[in-house]
Design a protein around this motif. Structure first.
Motif, PDB file in Angstrom:
ATOM      1  N   ARG A  55       0.842  -1.202   0.000  1.00 23.99           N
ATOM      2  CA  ARG A  55       0.000   0.000   0.000  1.00 23.99           C
ATOM      3  C   ARG A  55       0.876   1.252   0.000  1.00 23.99           C
ATOM      4  O   ARG A  55       0.676   2.166  -0.798  1.00 23.99           O
ATOM      5  CB  ARG A  55      -0.926  -0.043   1.217  1.00 23.99           C
ATOM      6  CG  ARG A  55      -1.894   1.105   1.298  1.00 23.99           C
ATOM      7  CD  ARG A  55      -2.734   0.987   2.590  1.00 23.99           C
ATOM      8  NE  ARG A  55      -3.816   1.904   2.561  1.00 23.99           N
ATOM      9  CZ  ARG A  55      -5.044   1.655   2.138  1.00 23.99           C
ATOM     10  NH1 ARG A  55      -5.342   0.457   1.688  1.00 23.99           N
ATOM     11  NH2 ARG A  55      -5.966   2.574   2.139  1.00 23.99           N
ATOM     12  N   ARG A  56       1.857   1.281   0.911  1.00 26.53           N
ATOM     13  CA  ARG A  56       2.762   2.432   0.987  1.00 26.53           C
ATOM     14  C   ARG A  56       3.527   2.611  -0.324  1.00 26.53           C
ATOM     15  O   ARG A  56       3.692   3.736  -0.809  1.00 26.53           O
ATOM     16  CB  ARG A  56       3.752   2.266   2.141  1.00 26.53           C
ATOM     17  CG  ARG A  56       3.316   2.919   3.432  1.00 26.53           C
ATOM     18  CD  ARG A  56       4.407   2.941   4.480  1.00 26.53           C
ATOM     19  NE  ARG A  56       4.975   1.627   4.763  1.00 26.53           N
ATOM     20  CZ  ARG A  56       4.419   0.713   5.539  1.00 26.53           C
ATOM     21  NH1 ARG A  56       3.268   0.967   6.124  1.00 26.53           N
ATOM     22  NH2 ARG A  56       5.006  -0.448   5.750  1.00 26.53           N
ATOM     23  N   ALA A  57       3.994   1.502  -0.899  1.00 33.71           N
ATOM     24  CA  ALA A  57       4.758   1.580  -2.149  1.00 33.71           C
ATOM     25  C   ALA A  57       3.909   2.169  -3.274  1.00 33.71           C
ATOM     26  O   ALA A  57       4.380   3.025  -4.036  1.00 33.71           O
ATOM     27  CB  ALA A  57       5.284   0.199  -2.532  1.00 33.71           C
ATOM     28  N   VAL A  58       2.670   1.732  -3.385  1.00 36.59           N
ATOM     29  CA  VAL A  58       1.779   2.241  -4.437  1.00 36.59           C
ATOM     30  C   VAL A  58       1.498   3.725  -4.213  1.00 36.59           C
ATOM     31  O   VAL A  58       1.568   4.534  -5.156  1.00 36.59           O
ATOM     32  CB  VAL A  58       0.464   1.435  -4.491  1.00 36.59           C
ATOM     33  CG1 VAL A  58      -0.553   2.101  -5.413  1.00 36.59           C
ATOM     34  CG2 VAL A  58       0.729   0.005  -4.927  1.00 36.59           C
ATOM     35  N   ASP A  63       3.287   5.924  -2.513  1.00 36.45           N
ATOM     36  CA  ASP A  63       4.515   6.706  -2.735  1.00 36.45           C
ATOM     37  C   ASP A  63       4.804   6.848  -4.226  1.00 36.45           C
ATOM     38  O   ASP A  63       5.173   7.925  -4.699  1.00 36.45           O
ATOM     39  CB  ASP A  63       5.711   6.054  -2.031  1.00 36.45           C
ATOM     40  CG  ASP A  63       5.650   6.175  -0.521  1.00 36.45           C
ATOM     41  OD1 ASP A  63       4.813   6.941   0.002  1.00 36.45           O
ATOM     42  OD2 ASP A  63       6.448   5.470   0.147  1.00 36.45           O
ATOM     43  N   ARG A  64       4.620   5.761  -4.975  1.00 36.54           N
ATOM     44  CA  ARG A  64       4.858   5.791  -6.422  1.00 36.54           C
ATOM     45  C   ARG A  64       3.887   6.759  -7.108  1.00 36.54           C
ATOM     46  O   ARG A  64       4.298   7.557  -7.963  1.00 36.54           O
ATOM     47  CB  ARG A  64       4.712   4.379  -6.980  1.00 36.54           C
ATOM     48  CG  ARG A  64       5.096   4.220  -8.411  1.00 36.54           C
ATOM     49  CD  ARG A  64       5.122   2.767  -8.857  1.00 36.54           C
ATOM     50  NE  ARG A  64       3.839   2.097  -8.654  1.00 36.54           N
ATOM     51  CZ  ARG A  64       3.674   1.000  -7.913  1.00 36.54           C
ATOM     52  NH1 ARG A  64       4.690   0.421  -7.306  1.00 36.54           N
ATOM     53  NH2 ARG A  64       2.477   0.448  -7.800  1.00 36.54           N
ATOM     54  N   ALA A  65       2.622   6.724  -6.718  1.00 36.06           N
ATOM     55  CA  ALA A  65       1.626   7.626  -7.301  1.00 36.06           C
ATOM     56  C   ALA A  65       1.944   9.081  -6.962  1.00 36.06           C
ATOM     57  O   ALA A  65       1.862   9.968  -7.825  1.00 36.06           O
ATOM     58  CB  ALA A  65       0.224   7.262  -6.818  1.00 36.06           C
ATOM     59  N   PHE A  66       2.324   9.325  -5.715  1.00 33.89           N
ATOM     60  CA  PHE A  66       2.660  10.678  -5.267  1.00 33.89           C
ATOM     61  C   PHE A  66       3.834  11.221  -6.081  1.00 33.89           C
ATOM     62  O   PHE A  66       3.779  12.325  -6.623  1.00 33.89           O
ATOM     63  CB  PHE A  66       2.993  10.658  -3.772  1.00 33.89           C
ATOM     64  CG  PHE A  66       3.181  12.017  -3.165  1.00 33.89           C
ATOM     65  CD1 PHE A  66       2.124  12.680  -2.566  1.00 33.89           C
ATOM     66  CD2 PHE A  66       4.429  12.629  -3.176  1.00 33.89           C
ATOM     67  CE1 PHE A  66       2.303  13.936  -1.991  1.00 33.89           C
ATOM     68  CE2 PHE A  66       4.616  13.885  -2.607  1.00 33.89           C
ATOM     69  CZ  PHE A  66       3.546  14.537  -2.018  1.00 33.89           C
ATOM     70  N   THR A  67       4.885  10.417  -6.204  1.00 34.55           N
ATOM     71  CA  THR A  67       6.081  10.842  -6.929  1.00 34.55           C
ATOM     72  C   THR A  67       5.771  11.102  -8.400  1.00 34.55           C
ATOM     73  O   THR A  67       6.208  12.111  -8.969  1.00 34.55           O
ATOM     74  CB  THR A  67       7.188   9.774  -6.797  1.00 34.55           C
ATOM     75  OG1 THR A  67       7.516   9.634  -5.409  1.00 34.55           O
ATOM     76  CG2 THR A  67       8.436  10.156  -7.575  1.00 34.55           C
ATOM     77  N   TYR A  68       5.004  10.218  -9.009  1.00 41.16           N
ATOM     78  CA  TYR A  68       4.663  10.400 -10.415  1.00 41.16           C
ATOM     79  C   TYR A  68       3.799  11.646 -10.612  1.00 41.16           C
ATOM     80  O   TYR A  68       3.947  12.354 -11.620  1.00 41.16           O
ATOM     81  CB  TYR A  68       3.977   9.148 -10.972  1.00 41.16           C
ATOM     82  CG  TYR A  68       3.878   9.154 -12.468  1.00 41.16           C
ATOM     83  CD1 TYR A  68       5.022   9.120 -13.254  1.00 41.16           C
ATOM     84  CD2 TYR A  68       2.644   9.213 -13.101  1.00 41.16           C
ATOM     85  CE1 TYR A  68       4.936   9.137 -14.643  1.00 41.16           C
ATOM     86  CE2 TYR A  68       2.551   9.229 -14.482  1.00 41.16           C
ATOM     87  CZ  TYR A  68       3.696   9.191 -15.246  1.00 41.16           C
ATOM     88  OH  TYR A  68       3.613   9.219 -16.616  1.00 41.16           O
ATOM     89  N   ALA A  69       2.917  11.919  -9.671  1.00 36.63           N
ATOM     90  CA  ALA A  69       2.096  13.132  -9.760  1.00 36.63           C
ATOM     91  C   ALA A  69       2.970  14.380  -9.686  1.00 36.63           C
ATOM     92  O   ALA A  69       2.769  15.331 -10.451  1.00 36.63           O
ATOM     93  CB  ALA A  69       1.046  13.141  -8.644  1.00 36.63           C
ATOM     94  N   PHE A 112      -5.671   7.374  -5.188  1.00 36.22           N
ATOM     95  CA  PHE A 112      -5.077   6.043  -5.088  1.00 36.22           C
ATOM     96  C   PHE A 112      -5.447   5.342  -3.791  1.00 36.22           C
ATOM     97  O   PHE A 112      -5.559   4.115  -3.765  1.00 36.22           O
ATOM     98  CB  PHE A 112      -3.565   6.094  -5.314  1.00 36.22           C
ATOM     99  CG  PHE A 112      -3.221   5.980  -6.766  1.00 36.22           C
ATOM    100  CD1 PHE A 112      -2.868   4.766  -7.322  1.00 36.22           C
ATOM    101  CD2 PHE A 112      -3.301   7.083  -7.597  1.00 36.22           C
ATOM    102  CE1 PHE A 112      -2.587   4.646  -8.671  1.00 36.22           C
ATOM    103  CE2 PHE A 112      -3.022   6.990  -8.949  1.00 36.22           C
ATOM    104  CZ  PHE A 112      -2.666   5.759  -9.481  1.00 36.22           C
ATOM    105  N   GLU A 113      -5.688   6.092  -2.730  1.00 39.02           N
ATOM    106  CA  GLU A 113      -6.199   5.470  -1.501  1.00 39.02           C
ATOM    107  C   GLU A 113      -7.562   4.833  -1.776  1.00 39.02           C
ATOM    108  O   GLU A 113      -7.839   3.718  -1.329  1.00 39.02           O
ATOM    109  CB  GLU A 113      -6.291   6.500  -0.373  1.00 39.02           C
ATOM    110  CG  GLU A 113      -4.927   6.885   0.188  1.00 39.02           C
ATOM    111  CD  GLU A 113      -4.970   8.063   1.142  1.00 39.02           C
ATOM    112  OE1 GLU A 113      -5.981   8.803   1.176  1.00 39.02           O
ATOM    113  OE2 GLU A 113      -3.968   8.256   1.852  1.00 39.02           O
TER     114      GLU A 113
END
Length: 94
Positions: free
Chosen positions: A48-51, A53-59, A73-74
């Motif tokens: 969950r954290r990885a997804v 974090d990945r979404a946040f960074t890509y945004a 994403f949550e």
């Protein structure tokens, strides 16, 4: 380009987003089966954290609001967990 044309473009994108969410749900069902076969719990806080974090960074990289994207994403993760519970016989989905 007219306002109607732009709105039609947005409508098409909205439909694509819905199609992708549906595909994400289908993959969640496959994940549920794999987790069941391997005796793994539905909720995986590390994943969950990885997804998120990945979404946040890509945004951030895409120059859109990362906090709003994280909230989206949550919701997607919650939907997938519910789908997995349903596939395991414990959820509320049809």
């Amino acid at each position: 380009m007219s306002l109607d044309a732009v709105r039609n473009g947005i409508r098409e994108i909205d439909e694509q987003i819905i199609d992708l969410v549906a595909e994400r749900q289908r993959l969640a069902a496959r994940i549920a089966r794999l987790k069941q076969e391997n005796g793994l719990p539905i909720r995986d806080d590390e994943q969950r954290r990885a997804v998120l974090d990945r979404a946040f960074t890509y945004a951030v990289e895409s120059r859109i609001d990362p906090v709003a994207v994280r909230r989206i994403f949550e919701i997607l993760i919650d939907m997938n967990e519910e789908r997995q519970r349903e596939c395991s016989g414990d959820g509320n989905l049809p």
